[in-house]
Design an enzyme around this catalytic site. Structure first.
Site, PDB file in Angstrom:
ATOM      1  N   CYS A 240      -7.504  -2.434   8.375  1.00 23.13           N
ATOM      2  CA  CYS A 240      -6.092  -2.539   8.033  1.00 23.13           C
ATOM      3  C   CYS A 240      -5.733  -0.954   7.743  1.00 23.13           C
ATOM      4  O   CYS A 240      -4.428  -0.648   7.786  1.00 23.13           O
ATOM      5  CB  CYS A 240      -5.931  -3.203   6.560  1.00 23.13           C
ATOM      6  SG  CYS A 240      -6.224  -4.931   6.797  1.00 23.13           S
TER       7      CYS A 240
ATOM      8  N   HIS B 137      -1.317  -5.686   1.567  1.00 23.70           N
ATOM      9  CA  HIS B 137      -2.300  -6.385   1.544  1.00 23.70           C
ATOM     10  C   HIS B 137      -2.401  -7.546   0.564  1.00 23.70           C
ATOM     11  O   HIS B 137      -1.583  -7.461  -0.315  1.00 23.70           O
ATOM     12  CB  HIS B 137      -3.713  -5.603   1.018  1.00 23.70           C
ATOM     13  CG  HIS B 137      -4.627  -4.926   1.878  1.00 23.70           C
ATOM     14  ND1 HIS B 137      -4.810  -3.589   1.772  1.00 23.70           N
ATOM     15  CD2 HIS B 137      -5.401  -5.554   2.773  1.00 23.70           C
ATOM     16  CE1 HIS B 137      -5.958  -3.454   2.726  1.00 23.70           C
ATOM     17  NE2 HIS B 137      -6.330  -4.565   3.447  1.00 23.70           N
TER      18      HIS B 137
ATOM     19  N   ARG C 218     -17.629  -0.676   6.836  1.00 29.52           N
ATOM     20  CA  ARG C 218     -18.700  -1.090   6.220  1.00 29.52           C
ATOM     21  C   ARG C 218     -19.276  -2.366   6.860  1.00 29.52           C
ATOM     22  O   ARG C 218     -20.487  -2.359   6.805  1.00 29.52           O
ATOM     23  CB  ARG C 218     -18.247  -1.693   4.533  1.00 29.52           C
ATOM     24  CG  ARG C 218     -19.172  -2.389   3.740  1.00 29.52           C
ATOM     25  CD  ARG C 218     -18.677  -2.812   2.466  1.00 29.52           C
ATOM     26  NE  ARG C 218     -17.481  -3.792   2.539  1.00 29.52           N
ATOM     27  CZ  ARG C 218     -17.674  -4.914   2.992  1.00 29.52           C
ATOM     28  NH1 ARG C 218     -19.184  -5.501   3.229  1.00 29.52           N
ATOM     29  NH2 ARG C 218     -16.766  -6.119   2.819  1.00 29.52           N
TER      30      ARG C 218
ATOM     31  N   GLU D 141       0.883  -1.223  -0.013  1.00 32.34           N
ATOM     32  CA  GLU D 141       0.221  -0.096  -0.199  1.00 32.34           C
ATOM     33  C   GLU D 141       0.805   1.189  -0.078  1.00 32.34           C
ATOM     34  O   GLU D 141       1.846   1.310   0.631  1.00 32.34           O
ATOM     35  CB  GLU D 141      -0.957  -0.093   1.376  1.00 32.34           C
ATOM     36  CG  GLU D 141      -1.938  -1.382   1.182  1.00 32.34           C
ATOM     37  CD  GLU D 141      -3.037  -0.774   0.381  1.00 32.34           C
ATOM     38  OE1 GLU D 141      -2.980  -0.013  -0.448  1.00 32.34           O
ATOM     39  OE2 GLU D 141      -3.594  -1.942   0.042  1.00 32.34           O
TER      40      GLU D 141
HETATM   41  N1  PCA Z   1      -8.281  -7.324   6.294  1.00 32.68           N
HETATM   42  C1  PCA Z   1      -9.084  -5.943   6.578  1.00 32.68           C
HETATM   43  C2  PCA Z   1      -8.817  -6.191   8.375  1.00 32.68           C
HETATM   44  C3  PCA Z   1      -8.229  -7.144   8.721  1.00 32.68           C
HETATM   45  C4  PCA Z   1      -7.712  -7.880   7.308  1.00 32.68           C
HETATM   46  O1  PCA Z   1      -7.005  -8.830   7.295  1.00 32.68           O
HETATM   47  C5  PCA Z   1      -8.892  -4.822   6.133  1.00 32.68           C
HETATM   48  O2  PCA Z   1      -8.457  -4.796   5.049  1.00 32.68           O
HETATM   49  O3  PCA Z   1      -9.122  -3.734   6.761  1.00 32.68           O
END
Ligand code: PCA
Length: 222
Positions: free
Chosen positions: A145, A174, A92, A82
């Site tokens: 996240c 991610h 959400r 990111e």
């Molecule tokens: N993904 C979520 C929160 C925890 C995770 O592993 C997110 O993308 O916010």
């Protein structure tokens, strides 16, 4: 050789999942050594506030030079470092503690956003060269996240120093579903645990080696 501590965090499962690929991949690297660096893995709750508290405690304890927080992005087909964390929580769905903040800042009065201090493009380049699908992402969303990513970057910007008094660098990545998760959502992309772990090793090694990111396109039209 000066020893270097790397903190990797992964999330607990959320949204009725039985597991979270981020923790499965991160925990596989606990204790991994690369050069002078040792990886320390920590599990964080998928809960607004608590996630940053657990991260802060781990950083207080370890005083790492490098921090990579990892999270699941179900539906993404690639490993995605990111670029930017934004100062907003807008959930959400409720988190694992039934909290559902809407349009509140992660840190009141703090800047609108922080850039990752990981070499996101060098990481993408290294992953692609190793045969792992990867792209820079320009939004970590507005759920837990992005929340922990913002908390990490705010701490780094305001007061974090490593045990040796040196700089701390960090960011967020991610990652896709594991195949067993994607099997519940026909058509959804996934990545094997083996590939995720190999990709994480590459991301850590690249972040340790590259101080100044490479200048090559990683943008998107929308
Ligand atoms: N993904 C979520 C929160 C925890 C995770 O592993 C997110 O993308 O916010």
């Amino acid at each position: 050789m000066k020893s270097v501590k790397v903190l990797l965090t992964g999330f607990e499962p959320f949204e009725k999942e039985a597991l979270n690929p981020s923790w499965e991949a991160v925990r596989a690297l606990d204790g991994w050594k690369t050069g002078a660096a040792t990886v320390h893995a920590r599990l964080v709750p998928c809960v607004f506030g608590d996630a940053i508290d657990v991260l802060n405690r781990a950083m207080d304890e370890l005083q790492p030079q490098l921090v990579l927080c990892i999270g699941q992005a179900g539906g993404r087909a690639e490993f995605t470092p990111e670029r930017i964390a934004i100062n907003v929580d807008d959930a959400r769905v409720p988190d694992n503690n039934d909290r559902q903040p809407i349009d509140v800042p992660v840190v009141p009065g703090a800047p609108a956003a922080y850039f990752s201090t990981l070499p996101v493009k060098a990481i993408v380049r290294a992953l692609r060269a190793a045969g792992v699908p990867a792209s820079v992402s320009n939004s970590a969303g507005t759920f837990v996240c992005n929340h922990i990513f913002y908390g990490l970057m705010h701490r780094i910007a305001t007061h974090a120093t490593a045990a040796d008094g040196g700089e701390v660098r960090g960011g967020f990545i991610h990652i896709p579903y594991l195949p067993a998760q994607a099997a519940r959502f026909p058509g959804a992309p996934s990545m094997s645990l083996e590939t995720l772990v190999a990709a994480l090793r590459i991301a850590v090694a690249t972040a340790l080696a590259v101080r100044h990111d490479v200048a090559e396109t990683g943008g998107q039209l929308h």
